[in-house]
Scaffold this motif. Structure first.
Motif, PDB file in Angstrom:
ATOM      1  N   GLY A  88       0.813  -1.196   0.000  1.00  0.00           N
ATOM      2  CA  GLY A  88       0.000   0.000   0.000  1.00  0.00           C
ATOM      3  C   GLY A  88       0.853   1.256   0.000  1.00  0.00           C
ATOM      4  O   GLY A  88       2.089   1.188  -0.022  1.00  0.00           O
ATOM      5  N   PRO A  89       0.225   2.436   0.058  1.00  0.00           N
ATOM      6  CA  PRO A  89       0.961   3.697  -0.058  1.00  0.00           C
ATOM      7  C   PRO A  89       1.638   4.160   1.229  1.00  0.00           C
ATOM      8  O   PRO A  89       2.256   5.220   1.236  1.00  0.00           O
ATOM      9  CB  PRO A  89      -0.129   4.688  -0.474  1.00  0.00           C
ATOM     10  N   LEU A  90       1.518   3.390   2.306  1.00  0.00           N
ATOM     11  CA  LEU A  90       2.118   3.785   3.573  1.00  0.00           C
ATOM     12  C   LEU A  90       3.110   2.722   4.032  1.00  0.00           C
ATOM     13  O   LEU A  90       2.943   1.533   3.756  1.00  0.00           O
ATOM     14  CB  LEU A  90       1.053   3.960   4.661  1.00  0.00           C
ATOM     15  N   GLN A  91       4.133   3.188   4.739  1.00  0.00           N
ATOM     16  CA  GLN A  91       5.044   2.265   5.414  1.00  0.00           C
ATOM     17  C   GLN A  91       4.622   2.052   6.861  1.00  0.00           C
ATOM     18  O   GLN A  91       4.788   0.963   7.410  1.00  0.00           O
ATOM     19  CB  GLN A  91       6.480   2.795   5.370  1.00  0.00           C
ATOM     20  N   SER A  92       4.078   3.094   7.472  1.00  0.00           N
ATOM     21  CA  SER A  92       3.632   2.989   8.858  1.00  0.00           C
ATOM     22  C   SER A  92       2.576   4.049   9.123  1.00  0.00           C
ATOM     23  O   SER A  92       2.507   5.081   8.438  1.00  0.00           O
ATOM     24  CB  SER A  92       4.803   3.166   9.832  1.00  0.00           C
ATOM     25  N   LEU A  93       1.749   3.784  10.121  1.00  0.00           N
ATOM     26  CA  LEU A  93       0.749   4.756  10.560  1.00  0.00           C
ATOM     27  C   LEU A  93       0.254   4.310  11.926  1.00  0.00           C
ATOM     28  O   LEU A  93      -0.018   3.127  12.142  1.00  0.00           O
ATOM     29  CB  LEU A  93      -0.430   4.841   9.591  1.00  0.00           C
ATOM     30  N   GLY A  94       0.160   5.250  12.858  1.00  0.00           N
ATOM     31  CA  GLY A  94      -0.327   4.872  14.183  1.00  0.00           C
ATOM     32  C   GLY A  94      -0.715   6.062  15.034  1.00  0.00           C
ATOM     33  O   GLY A  94      -0.165   7.157  14.878  1.00  0.00           O
ATOM     34  N   PRO A  95      -1.689   5.843  15.947  1.00  0.00           N
ATOM     35  CA  PRO A  95      -2.141   6.906  16.847  1.00  0.00           C
ATOM     36  C   PRO A  95      -1.479   6.797  18.219  1.00  0.00           C
ATOM     37  O   PRO A  95      -0.972   5.735  18.612  1.00  0.00           O
ATOM     38  CB  PRO A  95      -3.636   6.610  16.961  1.00  0.00           C
ATOM     39  N   ALA A  96      -1.518   7.877  18.953  1.00  0.00           N
ATOM     40  CA  ALA A  96      -1.126   7.894  20.358  1.00  0.00           C
ATOM     41  C   ALA A  96      -2.026   8.885  21.066  1.00  0.00           C
ATOM     42  O   ALA A  96      -2.073  10.070  20.685  1.00  0.00           O
ATOM     43  CB  ALA A  96       0.337   8.276  20.526  1.00  0.00           C
ATOM     44  N   LEU A  97      -2.772   8.422  22.054  1.00  0.00           N
ATOM     45  CA  LEU A  97      -3.694   9.293  22.782  1.00  0.00           C
ATOM     46  C   LEU A  97      -3.252   9.404  24.226  1.00  0.00           C
ATOM     47  O   LEU A  97      -2.812   8.423  24.834  1.00  0.00           O
ATOM     48  CB  LEU A  97      -5.111   8.734  22.711  1.00  0.00           C
ATOM     49  N   LYS A  98      -3.385  10.601  24.772  1.00  0.00           N
ATOM     50  CA  LYS A  98      -3.060  10.829  26.174  1.00  0.00           C
ATOM     51  C   LYS A  98      -4.170  11.629  26.826  1.00  0.00           C
ATOM     52  O   LYS A  98      -4.630  12.638  26.277  1.00  0.00           O
ATOM     53  CB  LYS A  98      -1.725  11.571  26.303  1.00  0.00           C
ATOM     54  N   LEU A  99      -4.608  11.191  27.996  1.00  0.00           N
ATOM     55  CA  LEU A  99      -5.655  11.867  28.759  1.00  0.00           C
ATOM     56  C   LEU A  99      -5.059  12.386  30.066  1.00  0.00           C
ATOM     57  O   LEU A  99      -4.418  11.629  30.801  1.00  0.00           O
ATOM     58  CB  LEU A  99      -6.797  10.897  29.077  1.00  0.00           C
ATOM     59  N   GLU A 100      -5.278  13.666  30.347  1.00  0.00           N
ATOM     60  CA  GLU A 100      -4.812  14.255  31.593  1.00  0.00           C
ATOM     61  C   GLU A 100      -5.944  15.041  32.223  1.00  0.00           C
ATOM     62  O   GLU A 100      -6.839  15.536  31.527  1.00  0.00           O
ATOM     63  CB  GLU A 100      -3.630  15.189  31.337  1.00  0.00           C
ATOM     64  N   ALA A 101      -5.906  15.138  33.534  1.00  0.00           N
ATOM     65  CA  ALA A 101      -6.901  15.955  34.224  1.00  0.00           C
ATOM     66  C   ALA A 101      -6.711  17.408  33.842  1.00  0.00           C
ATOM     67  O   ALA A 101      -5.594  17.941  33.892  1.00  0.00           O
ATOM     68  CB  ALA A 101      -6.774  15.767  35.728  1.00  0.00           C
ATOM     69  N   GLY A 102      -7.781  18.047  33.447  1.00  0.00           N
ATOM     70  CA  GLY A 102      -7.739  19.445  33.053  1.00  0.00           C
ATOM     71  C   GLY A 102      -8.358  20.343  34.114  1.00  0.00           C
ATOM     72  O   GLY A 102      -8.713  19.888  35.211  1.00  0.00           O
ATOM     73  N   PRO A 103      -8.511  21.605  33.805  1.00  0.00           N
ATOM     74  CA  PRO A 103      -9.087  22.538  34.779  1.00  0.00           C
ATOM     75  C   PRO A 103     -10.576  22.275  34.993  1.00  0.00           C
ATOM     76  O   PRO A 103     -11.272  21.754  34.127  1.00  0.00           O
ATOM     77  CB  PRO A 103      -8.857  23.903  34.118  1.00  0.00           C
ATOM     78  N   ASP A 104     -11.049  22.612  36.193  1.00  0.00           N
ATOM     79  CA  ASP A 104     -12.475  22.540  36.525  1.00  0.00           C
ATOM     80  C   ASP A 104     -13.047  21.134  36.346  1.00  0.00           C
ATOM     81  O   ASP A 104     -14.200  20.963  35.925  1.00  0.00           O
ATOM     82  CB  ASP A 104     -13.280  23.541  35.677  1.00  0.00           C
ATOM     83  N   GLY A 105     -12.254  20.110  36.634  1.00  0.00           N
ATOM     84  CA  GLY A 105     -12.746  18.743  36.568  1.00  0.00           C
ATOM     85  C   GLY A 105     -12.841  18.168  35.172  1.00  0.00           C
ATOM     86  O   GLY A 105     -13.386  17.076  34.996  1.00  0.00           O
ATOM     87  N   GLY A 106     -12.309  18.869  34.183  1.00  0.00           N
ATOM     88  CA  GLY A 106     -12.361  18.384  32.809  1.00  0.00           C
ATOM     89  C   GLY A 106     -11.123  17.595  32.421  1.00  0.00           C
ATOM     90  O   GLY A 106     -10.417  17.054  33.273  1.00  0.00           O
ATOM     91  N   SER A 107     -10.863  17.531  31.112  1.00  0.00           N
ATOM     92  CA  SER A 107      -9.735  16.749  30.596  1.00  0.00           C
ATOM     93  C   SER A 107      -8.966  17.532  29.549  1.00  0.00           C
ATOM     94  O   SER A 107      -9.535  18.375  28.830  1.00  0.00           O
ATOM     95  CB  SER A 107     -10.227  15.449  29.953  1.00  0.00           C
ATOM     96  N   ARG A 108      -7.686  17.227  29.489  1.00  0.00           N
ATOM     97  CA  ARG A 108      -6.863  17.676  28.368  1.00  0.00           C
ATOM     98  C   ARG A 108      -6.554  16.435  27.533  1.00  0.00           C
ATOM     99  O   ARG A 108      -5.930  15.492  28.007  1.00  0.00           O
ATOM    100  CB  ARG A 108      -5.581  18.336  28.843  1.00  0.00           C
ATOM    101  N   VAL A 109      -7.023  16.428  26.293  1.00  0.00           N
ATOM    102  CA  VAL A 109      -6.829  15.292  25.405  1.00  0.00           C
ATOM    103  C   VAL A 109      -5.764  15.648  24.386  1.00  0.00           C
ATOM    104  O   VAL A 109      -5.895  16.635  23.649  1.00  0.00           O
ATOM    105  CB  VAL A 109      -8.131  14.908  24.682  1.00  0.00           C
TER     106      VAL A 109
END
Length: 617
Positions: A88-109
């Motif tokens: 195919g047209p790609l040699q590699s492809l991949g995701p990386a997700l990180k979740l951290e506590a954000g302000p006011d009880g929310g999240s930083r994604v």
């Protein structure tokens, strides 16, 4: 070596990480909603016992092939994977997700996507903004998940189900009406129809009654009975799945119990294993093809959501040590690897989590051990072996969504609706724990003499119906009648004891209603009290085997014999329980405040005197 192209996006969202994780980590659901096509997977066992997953698919007419390595993740914090393409047209492809506590009880994604091109087409794709285009879709879907986690949307991701053909729509409506007119709908027929018509395919490939009951906040038995009735009518298809005890995957399936093999091999874990009614044979359902066709293949087979009991999964090179920031709750955990080898089970007290160490052994395998941890809120993994290993920490307290064969075959609806679902003749399957109840009528011979055969038979049949009602309401099944006696089975001790207590407490009302009818029919009032029935009951739980006898599922073993013998020690109006059953933590509170006599006796077929508890009031 081709240059790695990557993009990173960061979003501040109002939902906390724990609320977002179940949806952002559900990579199969994410991919389906995003319109990613399914792919086929071949699992190839390698010389060292590890497993290579080779995936193939077609994207807009372009054939692609890649290695689908294990994901790495830490629950509620992060995941990552990198696919290596051979075609195919790609040699590699991949995701990386990180979740951290954000302000006011929310999240930083934070979401990072990286890849390398192959050939002219691959370079063209990256040059024309492939990653930026993917990023726009990612942001929209991440925000959809956040809205759902905050209770502001009806589903995690926007999804348009396929438009049914007119005949499919009519079949669905007709069968839904039939279910609603029956005895097993529990006012859920329309809800099931809506689920079949609108849910994503990842929810329909394997409909699991326990999971659906939790989502709908209704009793498991109600959903199980609904699905069994839908199967009988042809709305759903049924599947028995032989689940791998390590990864939980369904590695052998069959439409009927007599077609399900007793053993299977899991190519993902490279192990062979046996089937057990209690632990790893489950029943699941999916829409009948005439109602909604479900495609074949995977949207994603290795994401964190597929193995929710695994809280940490990390790939370590030989000699590598890795420290992870994570807080694991107190409980029982199994430490192992995806690759065949050693494992160990630990009890974690909530403090410093033990260091997880893999090291070479004298055999070709390796050993796994736990050493004293040194950091609260942290985790150390150390690969002292000479090979790359995927470390796994899985919760032993996690409760599977599986409705086991043991549980469903002890439901009365299963036996009523699908009586042809039995084991092969001569085959038996082990059951780790079952609770059996035997009842018998006291003085039935005298009843036949006083009432005559026809009237006494009607009374006996009526008392069978009375028993079956209470047994069903407590998630049990009436296995068979033996003359005037009944044998019933329950998946758990508390279900059986609750049923026995209810039967005992309600027998007075049963007799009053019956005697009132006798009086209304002109029977001699002075003789009527003597015609009241009296029940004797005995209960015991333990291991046994399931077999097919007289074309129906039955049970055999010392547990069955013990329950029957205890019933023989009972007298009118009494419930006799084996001592271990009476002491069960879920049963003991049910007996509080009742009059109990602790006794023992020699029972036929048992070498030593058997202790039991007699409930007299």
């Amino acid at each position: 070596m081709q240059k790695l192209h990557d993009r990173t996006w960061t979003w501040e969202l109002p939902a906390p990480p724990a609320a977002l994780w179940p949806y952002l980590s559900d990579t199969a659901r994410f991919n389906e909603a995003a319109g990613t096509p399914r792919y086929a997977v071949e699992e190839i066992t390698q010389p060292d016992g590890s497993v290579r997953r080779r995936a193939t698919a077609s994207y807009k007419g372009v054939a692609v092939e890649w290695d689908d390595p294990p994901f790495e993740w830490v629950f509620e914090r992060e995941f990552r994977q990198m696919r290596i393409f051979q075609r195919g047209p790609l040699q590699s492809l991949g995701p990386a997700l990180k979740l951290e506590a954000g302000p006011d009880g929310g999240s930083r994604v934070t979401y990072r996507l990286g890849g390398t091109p192959r050939g002219f087409l691959g370079h063209l794709l990256f040059a024309t903004g492939l990653l930026d285009k993917i990023g726009k879709g990612l942001e929209e879907m991440v925000r959809q998940a956040a809205s759902f986690a905050a209770g502001q949307a009806d589903m995690p991701f926007l999804y348009t189900p396929p438009e049914p053909a007119p005949e499919q729509r009519e079949r669905l409506a007709s069968l839904t009406r039939q279910i609603a007119a029956g005895s097993y709908h529990h006012n859920l027929a329309d809800r099931l129809a809506g689920h079949i018509a609108t849910a994503q395919e990842v929810d329909l490939i394997r409909i699991r009654p326990r999971r659906l009951a939790r989502d709908w906040q209704v009793p498991v038995r109600h959903v199980a009975e609904l699905c069994l009735e839908a199967t009988r009518l042809g709305l759903l298809g049924l599947s028995w799945n032989l689940l791998c005890p390590r990864c939980g995957g369904a590695k052998a399936t069959a439409a009927t119990l007599d077609q399900l093999p007793q053993q299977a091999h899991c190519p993902s874990c490279n192990i062979a294993y046996d089937g057990n009614f209690t632990s790893n044979i489950e029943i699941s359902f999916r829409p009948a093809p005439a109602i909604r066709s479900i495609g074949e293949g995977e949207f994603c087979m290795g994401g964190p959501h597929v193995s929710r009991h695994i809280l940490v999964q990390q790939i370590l090179q030989p000699g590598e040590q890795r420290r992870i920031v994570v807080t694991l709750p107190a409980g029982e955990y199994r430490l192992r690897t995806l690759e065949p080898g050693g494992e160990c089970v630990i009890m974690h007290d909530g403090g410093a989590f033990p260091t997880m160490i893999a090291e070479d052994a004298a055999t070709p395998d390796f050993t796994m051990r736990a050493a004293t941890g040194d950091t609260i809120g942290g985790l150390v993994l150390h690969n002292l072996s000479s090979r790359k290993l995927t470390f796994v920490i899985e919760s032993r307290a996690w409760r599977s969504d599986a409705l086991t064969a043991h549980e469903v075959t002890t439901l009365q609806a299963f036996r009523d609706l699908l009586p042809a679902q039995v084991l092969r003749e001569g085959e038996d399957v082990g059951i780790d724990s079952i609770t059996l109840m035997f009842t018998d009528l006291e003085g039935s011979t005298a009843l036949y003499e006083r009432l005559g055969d026809a009237a006494a038979y009607r009374l006996v049949r009526r008392h069978f119906s009375f028993l079956a009602e209470s047994i069903r309401e407590h998630d049990g099944a009436l296995i068979k009648t033996i003359g005037d006696a009944v044998m019933a089975a329950f998946a758990t001790p508390e279900q059986a004891v609750r049923a026995a207590l209810e039967i005992r407490d309600r027998i007075g009302a049963f007799n009053r209603d019956y005697l009132a009818e006798l009086a209304a029919e002109g029977q001699a009032a002075e003789a009527a009290p003597e015609l009241a029935i009296g029940l004797k009951m005995g209960l015991h739980g333990g291991r046994c085997i399931a077999v097919t006898l007289n074309e129906r599922l039955d049970y055999f073993g010392s547990t069955v014999n013990m329950a029957a013998r205890l019933q023989g020690r009972s007298r009118r109006g009494e419930v006799v329980l084996s001592a271990p059953l009476a002491a069960d933590p879920a049963v003991a509170p049910l007996l509080d405040g009742r009059k109990l006599n602790h006794e023992s006796a020699e029972l036929k077929g048992f070498e030593k005197p058997v202790p039991f508890v007699r409930l007299t009031a």
